[in-house]
Design an enzyme around this catalytic site. Structure first.
Site, PDB file in Angstrom:
ATOM      1  N   LYS A  55      -2.572   1.696  -0.134  1.00  0.00           N
ATOM      2  CA  LYS A  55      -3.507   2.682   0.431  1.00  0.00           C
ATOM      3  C   LYS A  55      -3.755   3.818  -0.566  1.00  0.00           C
ATOM      4  O   LYS A  55      -4.877   4.314  -0.679  1.00  0.00           O
ATOM      5  CB  LYS A  55      -2.955   3.237   1.747  1.00  0.00           C
ATOM      6  N   SER A  72       0.641   6.429   4.308  1.00  0.00           N
ATOM      7  CA  SER A  72       1.862   5.919   4.926  1.00  0.00           C
ATOM      8  C   SER A  72       1.592   4.611   5.662  1.00  0.00           C
ATOM      9  O   SER A  72       0.453   4.255   5.935  1.00  0.00           O
ATOM     10  CB  SER A  72       2.457   6.957   5.882  1.00  0.00           C
ATOM     11  N   ASP A  73       2.688   3.942   5.979  1.00  0.00           N
ATOM     12  CA  ASP A  73       2.602   2.704   6.744  1.00  0.00           C
ATOM     13  C   ASP A  73       3.874   2.573   7.570  1.00  0.00           C
ATOM     14  O   ASP A  73       4.966   2.895   7.096  1.00  0.00           O
ATOM     15  CB  ASP A  73       2.454   1.493   5.816  1.00  0.00           C
ATOM     16  N   THR A  74       3.705   2.115   8.797  1.00  0.00           N
ATOM     17  CA  THR A  74       4.842   1.921   9.715  1.00  0.00           C
ATOM     18  C   THR A  74       4.831   0.499  10.236  1.00  0.00           C
ATOM     19  O   THR A  74       3.770  -0.054  10.529  1.00  0.00           O
ATOM     20  CB  THR A  74       4.737   2.894  10.916  1.00  0.00           C
ATOM     21  N   SER A 109       7.064   4.128   5.525  1.00  0.00           N
ATOM     22  CA  SER A 109       7.027   4.532   4.122  1.00  0.00           C
ATOM     23  C   SER A 109       5.908   5.541   3.946  1.00  0.00           C
ATOM     24  O   SER A 109       4.850   5.419   4.567  1.00  0.00           O
ATOM     25  CB  SER A 109       6.771   3.334   3.209  1.00  0.00           C
TER      26      SER A 109
END
Length: 191
Positions: A55, A72-74, A109
């Site tokens: 991203k 971010s990524d979850t 993250s």
């Protein structure tokens, strides 16, 4: 100092945007559509690190010297398998059924990118659900429509109130951003 920098949050998540408002930091939202595809050999935080960095790469060459981009990524990690956002109602039902009476990990993250460097941090929180009845899962899906959430649930919503009996680690990480880690990183990195 932090005030010398412009924070760019690349997230359409209302929960992440609210956290940044709650930080009392000035920030701007910039969004780009990214196809969230990752190599199949990645596991757990390797996946979220990869996607958060992917991203950030979309903004390559677009940042000013005084800008910090945050992406971010979850995901939810259960039995060595990644559970992302549900595809539809039936998928959401199956995801919640799989989380019932189980402990899973929520991994987020966060990637910080400037013109000179890119760094990624992550947080892992263990979440334990009690047994969820089919009726309670349907009630939740019908009334809260958690189709934009990793693992098909929001800990801050009804299902979290009635279904989660134990959490180990950062609560805000489960909501979508490990706020303490992000704030500490931002302030230490920029002082």
């Amino acid at each position: 100092m932090l005030k010398d920098y412009k924070i760019i949050l690349a997230s359409g998540s209302p929960r992440r945007q609210q956290f940044f408002k709650d930080f009392d930091l000035q920030f701007e939202i910039r969004l780009k559509e990214i196809e969230e595809i990752y190599p199949e050999n990645l596991k757990a935080e390797e996946i979220t690190n990869y996607l958060a960095e992917l991203k950030a790469k979309a903004f390559e060459g677009e940042l000013a010297d005084n800008e910090i981009l945050i992406t971010s990524d979850t995901l939810v990690w259960l039995n060595d398998k990644a559970l992302g956002k549900p595809k539809d109602y039936d998928d959401a039902f199956q995801i919640l059924k799989s989380l019932s009476n189980q402990t899973h990990e929520v991994i987020t993250s966060v990637c910080f990118k400037t013109t000179t460097k890119t760094e990624t941090i992550f947080e892992i929180t263990k979440v334990s659900f009690r047994e969820l009845s089919d009726d309670s899962i349907r009630y939740y899906l019908d009334n809260y429509k958690p189709f934009d959430k990793a693992g098909a649930y929001g800990i801050q919503e009804w299902i979290g109130l009635i279904g989660i009996h134990k959490i180990e680690g950062s609560y805000t990480n489960v909501v979508g951003l490990p706020t303490e880690k992000v704030y500490t990183y931002l302030t230490s990195y920029l002082d």
